[in-house]
Motif scaffolding. Structure first.
Motif, PDB file in Angstrom:
ATOM      1  N   LYS A   1      -7.714  -0.707   4.349  1.00 16.64           N
ATOM      2  CA  LYS A   1      -8.620   0.491   4.159  1.00 16.64           C
ATOM      3  C   LYS A   1      -7.661   1.849   4.051  1.00 16.64           C
ATOM      4  O   LYS A   1      -6.532   2.065   4.408  1.00 16.64           O
ATOM      5  CB  LYS A   1      -9.452   1.040   5.323  1.00 16.64           C
ATOM      6  CG  LYS A   1     -10.546  -0.415   5.554  1.00 16.64           C
ATOM      7  CD  LYS A   1     -11.732  -0.086   6.596  1.00 16.64           C
ATOM      8  CE  LYS A   1     -12.578  -1.033   6.680  1.00 16.64           C
ATOM      9  NZ  LYS A   1     -13.609  -0.815   7.680  1.00 16.64           N
ATOM     10  N   GLU A   2      -8.088   2.763   3.120  1.00 22.16           N
ATOM     11  CA  GLU A   2      -7.460   3.922   2.982  1.00 22.16           C
ATOM     12  C   GLU A   2      -7.567   4.691   4.207  1.00 22.16           C
ATOM     13  O   GLU A   2      -6.410   5.640   4.065  1.00 22.16           O
ATOM     14  CB  GLU A   2      -8.187   4.522   1.555  1.00 22.16           C
ATOM     15  CG  GLU A   2      -7.841   3.512   0.405  1.00 22.16           C
ATOM     16  CD  GLU A   2      -8.361   4.467  -0.774  1.00 22.16           C
ATOM     17  OE1 GLU A   2      -8.994   5.607  -0.763  1.00 22.16           O
ATOM     18  OE2 GLU A   2      -8.482   4.083  -1.779  1.00 22.16           O
TER      19      GLU A   2
ATOM     20  N   THR B   1       0.841  -1.183   0.117  1.00 23.31           N
ATOM     21  CA  THR B   1      -0.005  -0.028  -0.128  1.00 23.31           C
ATOM     22  C   THR B   1       0.717   1.325   0.165  1.00 23.31           C
ATOM     23  O   THR B   1       1.992   1.080   0.411  1.00 23.31           O
ATOM     24  CB  THR B   1      -0.798   0.141   1.052  1.00 23.31           C
ATOM     25  OG1 THR B   1       0.196   0.057   2.314  1.00 23.31           O
ATOM     26  CG2 THR B   1      -1.870  -1.082   1.227  1.00 23.31           C
TER      27      THR B   1
END
Length: 552
Positions: free
Chosen positions: A328-329, A223
């Motif tokens: 999750k962002e 990420t």
């Protein structure tokens, strides 16, 4: 042949209980028991230096070449590709299967080839683990085949051939180790030693390749929070989408076999351990009249299993929440996932440290004698336990240095520092506890010796007190109950500590402090070297604790 002479005094009387005469055994060509002492006859035909040297040279050269090829194929995009690595692995797998076939068809069927069996080698739990991990590794190969078939129109067929050959190898090797792991080979010793080191080095090279492939797959899902600055060659994507899959299920299969890598890694390490024991047993002669059978039962044990099961359930819940939120962002949700993960691990490891300390104190109060017989399996268990724990030590100490050097600012850094410290303490205490337990005289042997000693009525009055200390009755003493509670709790706690990293928990990458301090390339190498050993350590600790539980 060794015996334990007695001196005088109270301490000697206790020792005499521990070395009482065994029931008479028929004489054999391998040795006989001396009157008044437990004796295990262990003889080894002294090998010529060249016999060990040749097999050792084969193992070292294969490992060095394999390490070079595996590393080069991960970092070099042009000259050395994953295809070259897989061709090398296919060659090793085929040669190893040919030797196994020769051993099973020719060597093992010779009349005087395998006269002796090492009953300590290849315990049931190890064989069961080998079969379980072998089946899951086979499933991984099936998913790989299904994935790479979709790229046959534009890429090398070697990528399909390798998982096919590996799947066949899994069946070959699992069958071989299930039926022959206890063999003490007396014929074709040079060829057998060389074949076993070939098998050992093949499994270790396959292990290195699996660790590398898992790292490549993980980097692909890296990420933005990691600020990754180094690019691996991602063989699953075939160089930035140059080759596209011909069917729709490629991504699903790729995701499936990624989660099965830990089982393939564990399988290779299990097989390596069993192969090493076979190599040590070549030329060994053992008389088995001192073999002791351990019975498993959970009577009088309650607190340890219940507390351990609660930790496993709580750990699984936290692990699921961590995996959901870390992807999750939202940075706040990712930090929350790291927070609960750190807190849960600190609680688990702290409770393990406390219970292990209690067990160590009990062992210091216990006056059971240490076993002194020669046992390659026990020596390997201890060696693997200590060696594999170094992987987690490496990660913890590097993390500790990075956190302290940056000032440990913020609650996540403080929790990360605390986790590193308590983890080092817990592993050290647990290693001591397990090693003490494995080297203490089994309690059922003490009871058998005490019962046999009661038959000597002329000495019964002198040692009446000592006999009662070793619980001839079926009801275990409070020390034994405490030790079993500790073993049961630690066993279950190690299971949850194995599950979380094995199924993808990577706080080492999700928390970016070490990445910024060391840079991604160096920290990735540290974690990829240490973490597989740390995962194996937890699995091996579970097996060792189970054996300690049986001995107590």
């Amino acid at each position: 042949m060794t015996a334990h002479p007695s001196n005088g005094g109270t301490v000697t009387q206790v020792d005499s209980i521990q070395h009482l005469p065994s029931p008479p055994h028929p004489p054999t060509v391998h040795g006989a028991s001396e009157s008044g002492h437990h004796v295990e006859v262990v003889k080894e035909r002294t090998p010529q230096g060249g016999e060990w040297l040749l097999s050792g040279i084969i193992c070292i050269n294969i490992l060095m070449l394999g390490c070079a090829l595996v590393s080069s194929s991960a970092f070099n995009v042009v000259a050395i590709t994953p295809v070259h690595r897989q061709i090398f692995l296919i060659t090793l797998l085929v040669l190893t299967m040919l030797w196994m076939l020769f051993y099973m068809v020719v060597t093992s069927r010779e009349d005087r080839a395998v006269l002796f069996k090492d009953r300590h080698a290849g315990p049931v739990w190890l064989k069961a683990g080998l079969v379980l991990f072998g089946l899951l590794s086979f499933l991984m190969d099936i998913f790989k085949i299904a994935t790479y078939v979709g790229y046959l129109h534009c890429d090398s067929p070697v990528k399909v051939a390798y998982p096919i050959v590996q799947a066949v190898f899994l069946f070959f090797q699992t069958y071989f180790l299930w039926f022959h792991s206890r063999d003490c080979v007396q014929l074709h010793t040079n060829l057998t030693r060389c074949g076993l080191t070939l098998t050992l080095s093949t499994n270790l090279v396959v292990w290195m390749a699996a660790v590398t492939e898992e790292s490549i797959q993980r980097y692909d899902s890296c990420t933005e929070v990691l600020s990754c600055s180094f690019l691996f060659l991602d063989e699953a994507n075939y160089g930035a989408k140059k080759c596209t899959c011909s069917h729709m299920a490629c991504e699903t299969f790729k995701e499936a076999f990624y989660y099965l890598y830990p089982f393939n890694i564990e399988y290779s390490l299990f097989a390596s351990a069993m192969t090493y024991i076979m190599w040590k047993n070549v030329g060994r002669i053992v008389d088995h009249h001192k073999h002791h059978k351990f019975n498993f039962y959970v009577k009088d044990v309650f607190v340890g299993p219940v507390a351990g099961l609660l930790l496993v359930v709580a750990g699984l819940v936290i692990f699921v929440l961590y995996k959901i939120n870390i992807l999750k962002e939202d940075k706040e949700k990712r930090n929350k996932a790291l927070l609960i993960h750190f807190i849960m691990n600190i609680v688990i490891v702290s409770l393990m440290s406390l219970s292990t300390m209690i067990g160590c104190i009990i062992y210091r109060l216990d006056r059971r004698e240490y076993v002194s017989d020669k046992n390659p399996t026990r020596s390997l268990d201890v060696g693997l336990l200590v060696a594999s724990s170094l992987g987690q030590f490496i990660i913890s100490y590097f993390s500790l240095v990075a956190t302290v050097a940056t000032g440990a600012q913020g609650y996540l850094n403080v929790l990360n520092l605390a986790w590193a410290v308590v983890l080092v303490v817990e592993i050290g205490l647990q290693n001591y506890f397990i090693i003490e337990g494995l080297h203490r005289q089994p309690i059922n042997v003490m009871q058998a010796n005490a019962r046999a000693f009661q038959d000597h009525t002329e000495m019964a009055n002198d040692v009446e007190g000592q006999i009662s200390r070793y619980s001839i009755s079926k009801k275990p003493s409070w020390k034994r109950r405490v030790l079993r509670e500790v073993c049961a709790f630690l066993l279950l706690a190690n299971i949850i500590l194995w599950i979380m990293p094995a199924f993808g928990a990577r706080p080492q990458f999700d928390h970016s402090a070490e990445i910024y301090f060391y840079n991604y390339t160096m920290w990735n190498a540290i974690v990829n070297i240490g973490l597989p050993f740390g995962i194996f350590y937890r699995m091996h600790a579970v097996a060792s604790l189970f054996e300690v539980y049986l001995r107590d």
